[in-house]
Scaffold this motif. Structure first.
Motif, PDB file in Angstrom:
ATOM      1  N   VAL A  73       0.838  -1.203   0.000  1.00 47.53           N
ATOM      2  CA  VAL A  73       0.000   0.000   0.000  1.00 47.53           C
ATOM      3  C   VAL A  73       0.879   1.260   0.000  1.00 47.53           C
ATOM      4  CG1 VAL A  73      -1.701   1.321   1.306  1.00 47.53           C
ATOM      5  CG2 VAL A  73      -1.935  -1.166   1.116  1.00 47.53           C
ATOM      6  N   ILE A  74       1.952   1.246   0.825  1.00 48.83           N
ATOM      7  CA  ILE A  74       2.852   2.414   0.887  1.00 48.83           C
ATOM      8  C   ILE A  74       3.504   2.652  -0.471  1.00 48.83           C
ATOM      9  CG2 ILE A  74       4.962   3.312   1.946  1.00 48.83           C
ATOM     10  CD1 ILE A  74       4.197   1.719   4.480  1.00 48.83           C
ATOM     11  N   LEU A  75       3.970   1.582  -1.116  1.00 54.13           N
ATOM     12  CA  LEU A  75       4.622   1.738  -2.419  1.00 54.13           C
ATOM     13  C   LEU A  75       3.646   2.269  -3.459  1.00 54.13           C
ATOM     14  CD1 LEU A  75       7.078   1.402  -4.229  1.00 54.13           C
ATOM     15  CD2 LEU A  75       6.423  -0.999  -4.575  1.00 54.13           C
ATOM     16  N   SER A  76       2.414   1.785  -3.429  1.00 56.54           N
ATOM     17  CA  SER A  76       1.439   2.261  -4.417  1.00 56.54           C
ATOM     18  C   SER A  76       1.170   3.752  -4.255  1.00 56.54           C
ATOM     19  CB  SER A  76       0.138   1.462  -4.293  1.00 56.54           C
ATOM     20  OG  SER A  76      -0.520   1.737  -3.062  1.00 56.54           O
ATOM     21  N   HIS A  77       1.162   4.249  -3.030  1.00 51.18           N
ATOM     22  CA  HIS A  77       0.962   5.680  -2.812  1.00 51.18           C
ATOM     23  C   HIS A  77       2.186   6.479  -3.250  1.00 51.18           C
ATOM     24  CE1 HIS A  77      -2.678   4.648  -0.618  1.00 51.18           C
ATOM     25  NE2 HIS A  77      -2.943   5.928  -0.487  1.00 51.18           N
ATOM     26  N   ALA A  78       3.377   5.924  -3.045  1.00 52.21           N
ATOM     27  CA  ALA A  78       4.585   6.609  -3.519  1.00 52.21           C
ATOM     28  C   ALA A  78       4.594   6.674  -5.041  1.00 52.21           C
ATOM     29  CB  ALA A  78       5.827   5.892  -3.007  1.00 52.21           C
ATOM     30  N   ARG A  79       4.122   5.630  -5.688  1.00 49.29           N
ATOM     31  CA  ARG A  79       4.124   5.600  -7.151  1.00 49.29           C
ATOM     32  C   ARG A  79       3.027   6.458  -7.758  1.00 49.29           C
ATOM     33  NH1 ARG A  79       5.840  -0.791  -8.261  1.00 49.29           N
ATOM     34  NH2 ARG A  79       8.090  -0.395  -8.012  1.00 49.29           N
ATOM     35  N   GLN A  80       2.128   6.963  -6.938  1.00 46.80           N
ATOM     36  CA  GLN A  80       1.203   7.968  -7.434  1.00 46.80           C
ATOM     37  C   GLN A  80       1.938   9.271  -7.718  1.00 46.80           C
ATOM     38  OE1 GLN A  80      -2.139   8.388  -4.759  1.00 46.80           O
ATOM     39  NE2 GLN A  80      -2.659   6.206  -4.846  1.00 46.80           N
ATOM     40  N   ALA A  81       3.054   9.486  -6.994  1.00 40.56           N
ATOM     41  CA  ALA A  81       3.895  10.658  -7.255  1.00 40.56           C
ATOM     42  C   ALA A  81       4.804  10.410  -8.445  1.00 40.56           C
ATOM     43  CB  ALA A  81       4.722  11.011  -6.021  1.00 40.56           C
ATOM     44  N   ASP A  82       5.336   9.171  -8.548  1.00 39.15           N
ATOM     45  CA  ASP A  82       6.173   8.800  -9.687  1.00 39.15           C
ATOM     46  C   ASP A  82       6.279   7.279  -9.735  1.00 39.15           C
ATOM     47  OD1 ASP A  82       8.937   8.155 -11.071  1.00 39.15           O
ATOM     48  OD2 ASP A  82       8.418  10.202 -11.655  1.00 39.15           O
ATOM     49  N   ALA A  83       6.167   6.712 -10.924  1.00 41.10           N
ATOM     50  CA  ALA A  83       6.154   5.259 -11.074  1.00 41.10           C
ATOM     51  C   ALA A  83       7.516   4.627 -10.813  1.00 41.10           C
ATOM     52  CB  ALA A  83       5.683   4.891 -12.475  1.00 41.10           C
ATOM     53  N   GLY A  84       8.566   5.426 -10.709  1.00 49.20           N
ATOM     54  CA  GLY A  84       9.908   4.875 -10.558  1.00 49.20           C
ATOM     55  C   GLY A  84      10.326   4.591  -9.122  1.00 49.20           C
TER      56      GLY A  84
ATOM     57  N   GLU B  64      10.991   2.778  -5.637  1.00 50.38           N
ATOM     58  CA  GLU B  64      11.262   1.411  -5.204  1.00 50.38           C
ATOM     59  C   GLU B  64      11.195   1.359  -3.680  1.00 50.38           C
ATOM     60  OE1 GLU B  64      14.767  -0.340  -7.029  1.00 50.38           O
ATOM     61  OE2 GLU B  64      14.651   1.118  -8.660  1.00 50.38           O
ATOM     62  N   LEU B  65      10.894   0.172  -3.171  1.00 49.11           N
ATOM     63  CA  LEU B  65      10.720   0.005  -1.731  1.00 49.11           C
ATOM     64  C   LEU B  65      11.395  -1.273  -1.267  1.00 49.11           C
ATOM     65  CD1 LEU B  65       7.617   0.582   0.455  1.00 49.11           C
ATOM     66  CD2 LEU B  65       8.598  -1.721   0.382  1.00 49.11           C
ATOM     67  N   ALA B  66      11.993  -1.211  -0.085  1.00 50.93           N
ATOM     68  CA  ALA B  66      12.552  -2.407   0.568  1.00 50.93           C
ATOM     69  C   ALA B  66      11.992  -2.480   1.980  1.00 50.93           C
ATOM     70  CB  ALA B  66      14.074  -2.335   0.609  1.00 50.93           C
ATOM     71  N   ILE B  67      11.502  -3.658   2.355  1.00 51.26           N
ATOM     72  CA  ILE B  67      11.084  -3.884   3.738  1.00 51.26           C
ATOM     73  C   ILE B  67      12.332  -4.241   4.527  1.00 51.26           C
ATOM     74  CG2 ILE B  67       9.543  -5.142   5.269  1.00 51.26           C
ATOM     75  CD1 ILE B  67       7.913  -5.939   2.807  1.00 51.26           C
TER      76      ILE B  67
ATOM     77  N   ASP C 168       8.951  -1.632   9.046  1.00 54.87           N
ATOM     78  CA  ASP C 168       9.913  -0.598   8.647  1.00 54.87           C
ATOM     79  C   ASP C 168      10.158  -0.729   7.147  1.00 54.87           C
ATOM     80  OD1 ASP C 168      10.360   0.197  11.356  1.00 54.87           O
ATOM     81  OD2 ASP C 168      11.678  -1.527  11.593  1.00 54.87           O
ATOM     82  N   VAL C 169       9.996   0.358   6.407  1.00 52.31           N
ATOM     83  CA  VAL C 169      10.238   0.324   4.962  1.00 52.31           C
ATOM     84  C   VAL C 169      11.124   1.485   4.559  1.00 52.31           C
ATOM     85  CG1 VAL C 169       8.025  -0.824   4.501  1.00 52.31           C
ATOM     86  CG2 VAL C 169       8.167   1.670   4.378  1.00 52.31           C
ATOM     87  N   VAL C 170      11.934   1.275   3.523  1.00 48.29           N
ATOM     88  CA  VAL C 170      12.775   2.325   2.932  1.00 48.29           C
ATOM     89  C   VAL C 170      12.301   2.570   1.512  1.00 48.29           C
ATOM     90  CG1 VAL C 170      15.093   2.936   2.154  1.00 48.29           C
ATOM     91  CG2 VAL C 170      14.791   1.790   4.355  1.00 48.29           C
ATOM     92  N   LEU C 171      11.978   3.806   1.217  1.00 49.48           N
ATOM     93  CA  LEU C 171      11.579   4.232  -0.124  1.00 49.48           C
ATOM     94  C   LEU C 171      12.714   5.004  -0.772  1.00 49.48           C
ATOM     95  CD1 LEU C 171       7.945   5.560   0.456  1.00 49.48           C
ATOM     96  CD2 LEU C 171       8.565   3.777  -1.190  1.00 49.48           C
ATOM     97  N   SER C 172      12.910   4.800  -2.081  1.00 49.52           N
ATOM     98  CA  SER C 172      13.937   5.572  -2.795  1.00 49.52           C
ATOM     99  C   SER C 172      13.603   5.635  -4.274  1.00 49.52           C
ATOM    100  CB  SER C 172      15.322   4.941  -2.588  1.00 49.52           C
ATOM    101  OG  SER C 172      16.339   5.830  -3.030  1.00 49.52           O
ATOM    102  N   HIS C 173      14.318   6.501  -4.970  1.00 56.37           N
ATOM    103  CA  HIS C 173      14.115   6.712  -6.406  1.00 56.37           C
ATOM    104  C   HIS C 173      15.466   7.074  -7.002  1.00 56.37           C
ATOM    105  CE1 HIS C 173      12.599   8.267 -10.209  1.00 56.37           C
ATOM    106  NE2 HIS C 173      11.363   7.881  -9.879  1.00 56.37           N
ATOM    107  N   ARG C 174      15.717   6.599  -8.228  1.00 59.85           N
ATOM    108  CA  ARG C 174      17.014   6.861  -8.859  1.00 59.85           C
ATOM    109  C   ARG C 174      17.186   8.336  -9.212  1.00 59.85           C
ATOM    110  NH1 ARG C 174      18.508   1.484 -10.816  1.00 59.85           N
ATOM    111  NH2 ARG C 174      16.819   0.122 -10.121  1.00 59.85           N
ATOM    112  N   ASP C 175      16.083   9.051  -9.397  1.00 58.27           N
ATOM    113  CA  ASP C 175      16.117  10.495  -9.640  1.00 58.27           C
ATOM    114  C   ASP C 175      15.988  11.184  -8.283  1.00 58.27           C
ATOM    115  OD1 ASP C 175      15.740  13.149 -10.253  1.00 58.27           O
ATOM    116  OD2 ASP C 175      14.201  12.792 -11.778  1.00 58.27           O
ATOM    117  N   GLU C 176      17.049  11.842  -7.858  1.00 58.87           N
ATOM    118  CA  GLU C 176      17.080  12.424  -6.518  1.00 58.87           C
ATOM    119  C   GLU C 176      16.020  13.498  -6.315  1.00 58.87           C
ATOM    120  OE1 GLU C 176      20.450  14.876  -4.123  1.00 58.87           O
ATOM    121  OE2 GLU C 176      21.019  12.886  -4.841  1.00 58.87           O
ATOM    122  N   SER C 177      15.603  14.160  -7.339  1.00 60.42           N
ATOM    123  CA  SER C 177      14.592  15.206  -7.196  1.00 60.42           C
ATOM    124  C   SER C 177      13.241  14.623  -6.780  1.00 60.42           C
ATOM    125  CB  SER C 177      14.437  15.987  -8.500  1.00 60.42           C
ATOM    126  OG  SER C 177      13.900  15.155  -9.527  1.00 60.42           O
TER     127      SER C 177
END
Length: 612
Positions: A405-416, A418-421, A436-445
């Motif tokens: 669910v958390i990843l799907s909400h993050a991908r509403q901002a951008d499809a790129g 990624e998430l790691a539990i 505990d989850v870590v969210l990140s994206h290859r585009d730092e912006s």
């Protein structure tokens, strides 16, 4: 400069800040966490009366030595020998903590050593000296073992505990009762709420809070059965001889898991009793035994393991005979321990706060609500409100559903995105207490100010019922790695500065249990550090930081690595144009592997970081 050959030393934590305490502990190769094993006790104190008080507080009974071998006063220190000559008891295996010493610190020959006799014979093993802490710092500065003259505060003869323990009946294994709290509640009912008697009545009123580490006498000689003789013991793996648990594999399901659980129970008792040194010692023993790949055949096998020794071997022998140790058996009848455990299980309440609640006279959650609700932090209020629900464990599939669910909400901002539990889930635990989850994206912006958007979306979607904490420091400084400014440079510099949120979660309707969830956002250039920093067991993380500090001169946390010399960020991942020109890591795990490689550590899968 050669290492100083110290005798067994116990370090008093009195008046020492945690950072200073740990630094001093690391400087003493002969440190012991059992005060009865020590020949010298060092403390940040200056008066004989305070030295005697500290010994009483730690339940070490002594009487002043006035027979020409020393005095109970500092002004008589000139009559003391320069340093005690020490050897192990003749009837026990030599301990690496025990050394033969001369005044210069050089090893003595067996002919020069003073043999230690049995208790009560007035030998050097039966006496203890309390010295000013400056003796240690002066020895380290000069690189030699200095005479105790001028540093001695008190010289006493140890008095053995005169009372004897009643024979213990065979008890059910500890696993049949749910944790310390359950055993304490059962014991409280059986004893009518009266605490168990200790070694003597004066110990019970000595002012030491739950001082289990000092209440027990020096461990007895480990008994051997005839079946142990002639049985070849397996070789101790080389990796166990390192002082850093981050350098060795530690599986999630070690062969001696049942006894390790008992040691964890004792560690909890020490934590609730405020014995930070004892906690640290048991963490080391637990990490060592968790990495040992063989099923124990007996206490003698355990005694030879680094970080364990005779004390842990004696506990193992007790556990083999009765299904639990004396310490956990005694704690099971203490009503105070049951209450402290109850308070400690409140989300947001640590061991210090739990003891404070008890000192205020509170004995249950109703007392907390009635007398202290307004004084609680918002996190603690939620911890009380959802106490029963937060005690429930989550299966892996529920953790995965929340993360999805958390990843799907993050991908509403951008499809790129990624998430790691991370946390216990990533180490392979079948059940988790939180997510505990870590969210990140290859585009730092894309990670800039993401945490606000994700949490707001989850609140609107009805998944997050309460947002308890929200950190945006990383976005506020443009996601630039924060330089490290040295020890004591201000609050927050010792912990990661990533954007993150601590929330209360409820999914699948009003009937679902509330859950604790941490959402961490990391820019891609430091995602390997974030993954590593949120995935290891407690001792693994502690030793990783010690390793970086002592072996590499670096400061590690989940938001990056800095040089201690100048505070500058060190790019090991390639996400900031560094990383030996390798460029950006293709995935999160590769970035984490680059951190291991850059630190000179062997790669350990998360399932091998289960140090407890």
């Amino acid at each position: 400069m050669p290492a100083v050959d110290f005798p067994p030393i116990f370090l008093l934590p009195t008046l020492l800040q945690p950072a200073e305490l740990h630094r001093l502990q690391d400087s003493i190769p002969s440190l012991t966490y059992d005060i009865r094993e020590a020949d010298l006790i060092l403390g940040k104190i200056s008066r004989t009366e305070r030295a005697q008080f500290e010994l009483r507080r730690l339940r070490l009974e002594t009487e002043p030595v006035h027979d020409g071998g020393g005095s109970g006063h500092a002004e008589d220190a000139a009559r003391e020998p320069a340093a005690a000559s020490v050897v192990s008891h003749q009837d026990s295996a030599p301990s690496p903590k025990r050394r033969r010493l001369s005044t210069s610190g050089a090893a003595q020959s067996p002919a020069d050593a003073v043999h230690v006799g049995s208790p009560g014979m007035g030998s050097s093993a039966d006496t203890v000296k309390v010295l000013k802490l400056s003796w240690l710092t002066d020895c380290l500065e000069r690189g030699i073992l200095l005479p105790v003259e001028g540093y001695l505060l008190y010289h006493g003869r140890k008095i053995p505990c005169s009372s004897t323990r009643k024979p213990r009946k065979k008890q059910a294994p500890a696993s049949t009762v749910t944790g310390i709290l359950g055993r304490a509640a059962v014991g409280q009912q059986a004893s009518g709420g009266k605490p168990a008697s200790s070694c003597s009545s004066r110990h019970a009123s000595s002012g030491a809070s739950l001082g289990h580490s000092q209440a027990h006498p020096r461990p007895a000689l480990v008994r051997e059965s005839t079946s142990e003789h002639g049985v070849p013991l397996p070789r101790v793996p080389d990796y166990l001889h390192t002082t850093y648990s981050c350098q060795r594999p530690t599986p999630a399901n070690p062969p001696n898991a049942a006894f390790i659980d008992e040691l964890k129970n004792i560690r909890t008792l020490r934590l609730l009793g405020g014995d930070k040194i004892g906690v640290r010692a048991y963490q080391t023993s637990i990490a060592t035994l968790s990495a040992y790949p063989h099923t124990l055949q007996g206490p003698q096998e355990l005694a030879r393991l680094p970080g364990c020794g005779a004390k842990i071997a004696e506990l193992y022998q007790q556990w083999q005979e009765t299904g639990q140790t004396e310490e956990t058996a005694e704690a099971g009848s203490e009503s105070k321990m049951a209450v402290l455990q109850l308070f400690y299980d409140i989300w947001g309440v640590g061991d210090t706060t739990a003891r404070e609640f008890y000192r205020k006279g509170w004995r249950d959650l109703d007392d907390v609500v009635e007398h202290g609700w307004a004084s609680l932090s918002r996190v603690q209020q939620m911890g009380v409100k959802f106490y029963d629900e937060f005690q429930l464990k989550m299966a892996r599939r529920e953790v995965e559903a929340i993360a999805g669910v958390i990843l799907s909400h993050a991908r509403q901002a951008d499809a790129g995105f990624e998430l790691a539990i991370v946390g216990g889930y990533r180490r392979g635990k079948k059940e988790s207490g939180d997510v505990d989850v870590v969210l990140s994206h290859r585009d730092e912006s894309k990670t800039l100010n993401l945490i606000d958007k994700v949490v707001l979306g989850l609140e609107k979607g009805g998944f997050v019922t309460h947002t308890l904490s929200l950190w945006t420091r990383n976005s506020e400084r443009g996601q630039l790695p924060l330089p490290w400014r040295g020890e004591g440079s201000g609050r927050g510099t010792g912990f990661d500065t990533l954007d993150k949120a601590m929330v209360v979660w409820q999914g699948d309707g009003d009937g679902a249990a509330h859950r604790r969830v941490d959402i961490i956002v990391s820019p891609w250039k430091t995602v390997g550090c974030a993954l590593l920093g949120w995935s290891g067991g407690t001792t693994f993380q502690r030793d990783l930081r010690r390793y970086c500090k002592r072996e590499k001169g670096l400061k590690f946390d989940s938001s990056g690595i800095r040089r201690r010399a100048d505070g500058a960020w060190v790019d090991l991942e390639g996400g900031g144009g560094g990383g030996a020109g390798r460029g950006r890591a293709p995935d999160m795990e590769t970035a984490e592997k680059r951190v291991f490689d850059g630190l000179g550590l062997p790669w350990r899968r998360p399932e091998e970081r289960c140090t407890g």
